[in-house]
Motif scaffolding. Sequence first.
Motif, mmCIF file in Angstrom:
data_model
loop_
_atom_site.group_PDB
_atom_site.id
_atom_site.type_symbol
_atom_site.label_atom_id
_atom_site.label_comp_id
_atom_site.label_asym_id
_atom_site.label_seq_id
_atom_site.Cartn_x
_atom_site.Cartn_y
_atom_site.Cartn_z
ATOM 1 N N ARG A 53 -1.646 -51.534 7.355
ATOM 2 C CA ARG A 53 -1.520 -52.334 6.133
ATOM 3 C C ARG A 53 -2.561 -51.966 5.072
ATOM 4 N NH1 ARG A 53 -0.842 -58.479 8.181
ATOM 5 N NH2 ARG A 53 0.260 -57.984 10.059
ATOM 6 N N MET A 54 -3.483 -51.129 5.444
ATOM 7 C CA MET A 54 -4.543 -50.757 4.498
ATOM 8 C C MET A 54 -3.978 -49.853 3.413
ATOM 9 S SD MET A 54 -7.436 -52.104 5.433
ATOM 10 C CE MET A 54 -8.572 -51.121 4.513
ATOM 11 N N GLN A 55 -4.508 -49.952 2.234
ATOM 12 C CA GLN A 55 -4.123 -49.059 1.143
ATOM 13 C C GLN A 55 -5.159 -47.944 1.095
ATOM 14 O OE1 GLN A 55 -3.739 -51.236 -2.466
ATOM 15 N NE2 GLN A 55 -1.890 -52.284 -1.809
ATOM 16 N N TRP A 56 -4.747 -46.792 1.581
ATOM 17 C CA TRP A 56 -5.645 -45.664 1.656
ATOM 18 C C TRP A 56 -5.571 -44.871 0.366
ATOM 19 C CZ3 TRP A 56 -8.772 -45.981 5.645
ATOM 20 C CH2 TRP A 56 -8.348 -46.684 6.784
ATOM 21 N N PRO A 57 -6.563 -44.108 0.048
ATOM 22 C CA PRO A 57 -6.525 -43.245 -1.163
ATOM 23 C C PRO A 57 -5.396 -42.230 -1.040
ATOM 24 C CG PRO A 57 -8.790 -43.462 -0.370
ATOM 25 C CD PRO A 57 -7.907 -44.120 0.638
ATOM 26 N N GLU A 58 -4.923 -41.739 -2.150
ATOM 27 C CA GLU A 58 -3.771 -40.841 -2.221
ATOM 28 C C GLU A 58 -3.954 -39.584 -1.382
ATOM 29 O OE1 GLU A 58 -0.860 -41.111 -4.080
ATOM 30 O OE2 GLU A 58 -1.371 -43.152 -4.641
ATOM 31 N N GLY A 59 -5.106 -38.996 -1.398
ATOM 32 C CA GLY A 59 -5.320 -37.727 -0.726
ATOM 33 C C GLY A 59 -5.493 -37.865 0.787
ATOM 34 N N TRP A 60 -5.507 -39.048 1.343
ATOM 35 C CA TRP A 60 -5.793 -39.234 2.764
ATOM 36 C C TRP A 60 -4.526 -39.220 3.607
ATOM 37 C CZ3 TRP A 60 -10.225 -43.084 4.064
ATOM 38 C CH2 TRP A 60 -11.379 -42.667 3.415
#
Length: 115
Positions: free
Chosen positions: A107-114
């Motif tokens: 459910r976490m919003q990770w950075p785009e590049g991850w």
Amino acid sequence: MIAWWGWLLIWVGLVLALLIMLAVVAWVLFRKAMVLMKDLSDVVDKTAILDVETEKISKPQIAILAEMAQNRDRHEAQRERRLGLTAARRERRLERGKKITRRDASRMQWPEGWS
């Protein structure tokens, strides 16, 4: 060469300087002693509340004079108390660890590049 009265004046000056220095040192020490006495008086006033009757003070138990069963019971009680404290501390650490690791990564919003 210095005349006899010159030597007399030098020695009188040195003795007067010595007496003045001793008087100043004595005055400083006297003032410090007065401050110390005031502080000691304050400490005595504050520790007066600690004065209790000697009957109320529990005497330390000498293990060699006590019965073996009493010593064993006292030792076991201390051991149980320490084990209880250790178990409680371990439970607190486990709860803290569970609280830290309960995060749901999906459910976490990770950075785009991850991703």
